[in-house]
Design a protein around this motif. Structure first.
Motif, PDB file in Angstrom:
ATOM      1  N   SER A  32       0.849  -1.192   0.000  1.00 57.01           N
ATOM      2  CA  SER A  32       0.000   0.000   0.000  1.00 57.01           C
ATOM      3  C   SER A  32       0.889   1.248   0.000  1.00 57.01           C
ATOM      4  N   THR A  33       0.339   2.348   0.365  1.00 56.76           N
ATOM      5  CA  THR A  33       1.066   3.611   0.168  1.00 56.76           C
ATOM      6  C   THR A  33       0.761   4.632   1.253  1.00 56.76           C
ATOM      7  N   SER A  34       1.683   5.545   1.424  1.00 59.69           N
ATOM      8  CA  SER A  34       1.470   6.698   2.302  1.00 59.69           C
ATOM      9  C   SER A  34       0.299   7.538   1.802  1.00 59.69           C
ATOM     10  N   PHE A  90       6.240   4.575   2.071  1.00 58.93           N
ATOM     11  CA  PHE A  90       6.461   6.007   1.858  1.00 58.93           C
ATOM     12  C   PHE A  90       7.493   6.135   0.727  1.00 58.93           C
ATOM     13  N   ASN A  91       7.826   7.345   0.346  1.00 61.88           N
ATOM     14  CA  ASN A  91       8.663   7.555  -0.841  1.00 61.88           C
ATOM     15  C   ASN A  91       9.975   6.783  -0.779  1.00 61.88           C
ATOM     16  N   THR A  92      10.117   5.855  -1.718  1.00 64.21           N
ATOM     17  CA  THR A  92      11.307   5.018  -1.778  1.00 64.21           C
ATOM     18  C   THR A  92      12.159   5.432  -2.979  1.00 64.21           C
ATOM     19  N   GLY A 102       9.303  10.453 -13.247  1.00 69.37           N
ATOM     20  CA  GLY A 102       8.712  11.725 -12.838  1.00 69.37           C
ATOM     21  C   GLY A 102       8.743  11.978 -11.348  1.00 69.37           C
ATOM     22  N   ARG A 103       9.237  11.008 -10.575  1.00 69.96           N
ATOM     23  CA  ARG A 103       9.306  11.235  -9.130  1.00 69.96           C
ATOM     24  C   ARG A 103      10.440  12.199  -8.820  1.00 69.96           C
ATOM     25  N   VAL A 104      10.367  12.783  -7.646  1.00 64.85           N
ATOM     26  CA  VAL A 104      11.270  13.900  -7.370  1.00 64.85           C
ATOM     27  C   VAL A 104      12.748  13.486  -7.368  1.00 64.85           C
ATOM     28  N   VAL A 105      13.100  12.354  -6.753  1.00 65.63           N
ATOM     29  CA  VAL A 105      14.531  12.015  -6.676  1.00 65.63           C
ATOM     30  C   VAL A 105      15.058  11.647  -8.061  1.00 65.63           C
ATOM     31  N   SER A 106      14.302  10.829  -8.817  1.00 67.36           N
ATOM     32  CA  SER A 106      14.781  10.487 -10.168  1.00 67.36           C
ATOM     33  C   SER A 106      14.833  11.721 -11.058  1.00 67.36           C
ATOM     34  N   ASN A 107      13.831  12.598 -10.942  1.00 66.46           N
ATOM     35  CA  ASN A 107      13.866  13.831 -11.739  1.00 66.46           C
ATOM     36  C   ASN A 107      15.113  14.650 -11.419  1.00 66.46           C
ATOM     37  N   PHE A 108      15.335  14.890 -10.128  1.00 65.97           N
ATOM     38  CA  PHE A 108      16.456  15.753  -9.749  1.00 65.97           C
ATOM     39  C   PHE A 108      17.789  15.158 -10.201  1.00 65.97           C
ATOM     40  N   ILE A 109      17.965  13.850 -10.023  1.00 63.01           N
ATOM     41  CA  ILE A 109      19.245  13.250 -10.428  1.00 63.01           C
ATOM     42  C   ILE A 109      19.396  13.347 -11.948  1.00 63.01           C
ATOM     43  N   THR A 131       7.686  23.878  -0.599  1.00 64.22           N
ATOM     44  CA  THR A 131       7.888  23.658   0.842  1.00 64.22           C
ATOM     45  C   THR A 131       7.364  22.291   1.269  1.00 64.22           C
ATOM     46  N   GLN A 132       6.887  21.458   0.299  1.00 66.30           N
ATOM     47  CA  GLN A 132       6.377  20.125   0.631  1.00 66.30           C
ATOM     48  C   GLN A 132       7.502  19.308   1.259  1.00 66.30           C
ATOM     49  N   THR A 133       7.143  18.390   2.151  1.00 61.81           N
ATOM     50  CA  THR A 133       8.164  17.522   2.746  1.00 61.81           C
ATOM     51  C   THR A 133       7.806  16.055   2.512  1.00 61.81           C
ATOM     52  N   ARG A 134       8.839  15.206   2.446  1.00 62.33           N
ATOM     53  CA  ARG A 134       8.663  13.756   2.323  1.00 62.33           C
ATOM     54  C   ARG A 134       9.729  13.094   3.197  1.00 62.33           C
ATOM     55  N   SER A 135       9.531  11.799   3.513  1.00 62.18           N
ATOM     56  CA  SER A 135      10.567  11.017   4.194  1.00 62.18           C
ATOM     57  C   SER A 135      11.004   9.957   3.202  1.00 62.18           C
ATOM     58  N   GLN A 177       2.934  17.832   3.647  1.00 61.31           N
ATOM     59  CA  GLN A 177       3.880  17.333   4.648  1.00 61.31           C
ATOM     60  C   GLN A 177       3.659  15.834   4.768  1.00 61.31           C
ATOM     61  N   ARG A 178       4.725  15.037   4.808  1.00 59.17           N
ATOM     62  CA  ARG A 178       4.541  13.583   4.937  1.00 59.17           C
ATOM     63  C   ARG A 178       5.718  12.991   5.697  1.00 59.17           C
ATOM     64  N   LYS A 179       5.409  12.292   6.762  1.00 61.14           N
ATOM     65  CA  LYS A 179       6.458  11.659   7.571  1.00 61.14           C
ATOM     66  C   LYS A 179       5.823  10.515   8.353  1.00 61.14           C
TER      67      LYS A 179
HETATM   68  O1  LIG Z   1       7.821   7.559  -4.871  1.00 65.57           O
HETATM   69  C1  LIG Z   1       7.022   7.150  -4.049  1.00 65.57           C
HETATM   70  O2  LIG Z   1       7.337   6.249  -3.349  1.00 65.57           O
HETATM   71  C2  LIG Z   1       5.688   7.772  -3.939  1.00 65.57           C
HETATM   72  O3  LIG Z   1       5.413   8.434  -5.174  1.00 65.57           O
HETATM   73  C3  LIG Z   1       4.263   9.190  -5.186  1.00 65.57           C
HETATM   74  O4  LIG Z   1       4.238  10.140  -4.112  1.00 65.57           O
HETATM   75  P1  LIG Z   1       4.749  11.638  -4.241  1.00 65.57           P
HETATM   76  O5  LIG Z   1       5.071  12.069  -2.868  1.00 65.57           O
HETATM   77  O6  LIG Z   1       3.787  12.438  -5.047  1.00 65.57           O
HETATM   78  O7  LIG Z   1       6.135  11.470  -5.022  1.00 65.57           O
HETATM   79  P2  LIG Z   1       6.891  12.464  -6.012  1.00 65.57           P
HETATM   80  O8  LIG Z   1       6.201  12.494  -7.348  1.00 65.57           O
HETATM   81  O9  LIG Z   1       8.305  12.019  -5.990  1.00 65.57           O
HETATM   82  O10 LIG Z   1       6.738  13.940  -5.377  1.00 65.57           O
HETATM   83  C4  LIG Z   1       7.297  14.282  -4.130  1.00 65.57           C
HETATM   84  C5  LIG Z   1       7.267  15.800  -3.968  1.00 65.57           C
HETATM   85  O11 LIG Z   1       8.231  16.395  -4.839  1.00 65.57           O
HETATM   86  C6  LIG Z   1       7.621  17.368  -5.679  1.00 65.57           C
HETATM   87  N1  LIG Z   1       8.314  17.306  -7.005  1.00 65.57           N
HETATM   88  C7  LIG Z   1       8.216  16.187  -7.792  1.00 65.57           C
HETATM   89  C8  LIG Z   1       8.895  16.128  -9.001  1.00 65.57           C
HETATM   90  C9  LIG Z   1       9.674  17.236  -9.404  1.00 65.57           C
HETATM   91  O12 LIG Z   1      10.319  17.251 -10.500  1.00 65.57           O
HETATM   92  N2  LIG Z   1       9.743  18.314  -8.595  1.00 65.57           N
HETATM   93  C10 LIG Z   1       9.082  18.372  -7.405  1.00 65.57           C
HETATM   94  O13 LIG Z   1       9.190  19.416  -6.713  1.00 65.57           O
HETATM   95  C11 LIG Z   1       6.131  17.020  -5.740  1.00 65.57           C
HETATM   96  O14 LIG Z   1       5.326  18.174  -5.951  1.00 65.57           O
HETATM   97  C12 LIG Z   1       5.919  16.438  -4.354  1.00 65.57           C
HETATM   98  O15 LIG Z   1       5.634  17.460  -3.427  1.00 65.57           O
HETATM   99  C13 LIG Z   1       3.151   8.196  -4.972  1.00 65.57           C
HETATM  100  O16 LIG Z   1       1.950   8.879  -5.021  1.00 65.57           O
HETATM  101  C14 LIG Z   1       3.329   7.469  -3.653  1.00 65.57           C
HETATM  102  O17 LIG Z   1       2.346   6.525  -3.457  1.00 65.57           O
HETATM  103  C15 LIG Z   1       4.618   6.770  -3.634  1.00 65.57           C
HETATM  104  O18 LIG Z   1       4.795   6.219  -2.364  1.00 65.57           O
END
Ligand SMILES: O=C(O)[C@H]1O[C@H](OP(=O)(O)OP(=O)(O)OC[C@H]2O[C@@H](n3ccc(=O)[nH]c3=O)[C@H](O)[C@@H]2O)[C@H](O)[C@@H](O)[C@@H]1O
Length: 218
Positions: A32-34, A90-92, A102-109, A131-135, A177-179
């Motif tokens: 499941s998911t956060s 949570f975000n892995t 398109g996820r934040v870590v892969s995008n940034f790298i 200002t969003q946060t993730r763990s 915010q997510r933690k």
């Molecule tokens: O990677 C995951 O494990 C998670 O991915 C997504 O969750 P989300 O938190 O939306 O993941 P991202 O798309 O990586 O976004 C994280 C934060 O970074 C921001 N972000 C993302 C991409 C980007 O290029 N720049 C950026 O600022 C987003 O707005 C968001 O606030 C899924 O919805 C989750 O279920 C899953 O657990």
């Protein structure tokens, strides 16, 4: 996100797998998911929190799909005695992720101009308000936690001044915010993450380099 397909996969896919688990007597894990917490109003999020989810937004197909999948797991457990395990991931991050997911870590790298000049050379896209946060959890810690759950009895410094940053529009309902509150995982599974973000990110960068054929700069 492909809307009807996302909810169909989560709901019908889980239903099919539960049927199979029931037939063969298997223990079944739902990853499941956060996102079941939506845009949470309490921090950190314990398993007892029911969440704050928009049922009709663009993320709902995923959030609500996973929530229904959790419901199905518990219904099959209560009604048919199936052994279930549910992990709210949570975000892995880590090596072998899809470079374009398109996820934040892969995008940034992938966007890091200095590191991947041959590849993208784009500014880092920070989605508003920024200002969003993730763990973030490194993949080996995630796998360790999942194995403990299945075997148990209970259900870096990326920013460089030379890097260009571009503020872009965000998707609606993005959690601010997510933690996770991991005290239950510590107590019941003896699990806690071991790999620090500072150590995990270079491993992922190395993997992206080797897959994209980009040499390391000195
Ligand atoms: O990677 C995951 O494990 C998670 O991915 C997504 O969750 P989300 O938190 O939306 O993941 P991202 O798309 O990586 O976004 C994280 C934060 O970074 C921001 N972000 C993302 C991409 C980007 O290029 N720049 C950026 O600022 C987003 O707005 C968001 O606030 C899924 O919805 C989750 O279920 C899953 O657990």
């Amino acid at each position: 996100m492909v809307f009807p397909q996302t909810i169909k996969t989560n709901v019908i896919g889980t239903l099919n797998m539960l049927g199979l688990a029931k037939r063969v007597g298997a223990r079944i894990l739902l990853t499941s998911t956060s996102e079941v917490y939506g845009d949470p109003l309490i921090h950190p999020q314990p398993e007892t929190y029911w969440g704050n989810v928009n049922p009709i937004g663009v993320r709902s197909c995923y959030d609500e799909g996973k929530r229904v999948a959790e419901t199905l797991m518990f219904d099959y457990h209560r009604q048919h005695g199936i052994q279930i395990r549910i992990a709210r991931i949570f975000n892995t991050y880590g090596p072998r992720m899809n470079i374009d997911d398109g996820r934040v870590v892969s995008n940034f790298i992938a966007q890091l101009k200095l590191l991947f000049a041959l590849y993208r050379g784009e500014p880092l896209t920070v989605q508003k308000p920024g200002t969003q946060t993730r763990s973030f959890c490194y993949v080996s810690d995630m796998v360790d936690g999942l194995i403990r759950l299945m075997e148990g009895e209970n259900t870096g410094p990326l920013i460089n001044p030379e890097i260009e940053i571009k503020m872009v529009e965000n998707t609606p309902d993005d959690p601010r915010q997510r933690k996770p509150d991991i005290s239950k995982a510590k107590e019941l599974l003896g699990w806690e993450p071991k790999v620090k973000l500072r150590d995990g990110l270079p491993l992922m960068e190395e993997d992206f380099r080797s897959r994209l054929g980009v040499p390391k700069r000195n």
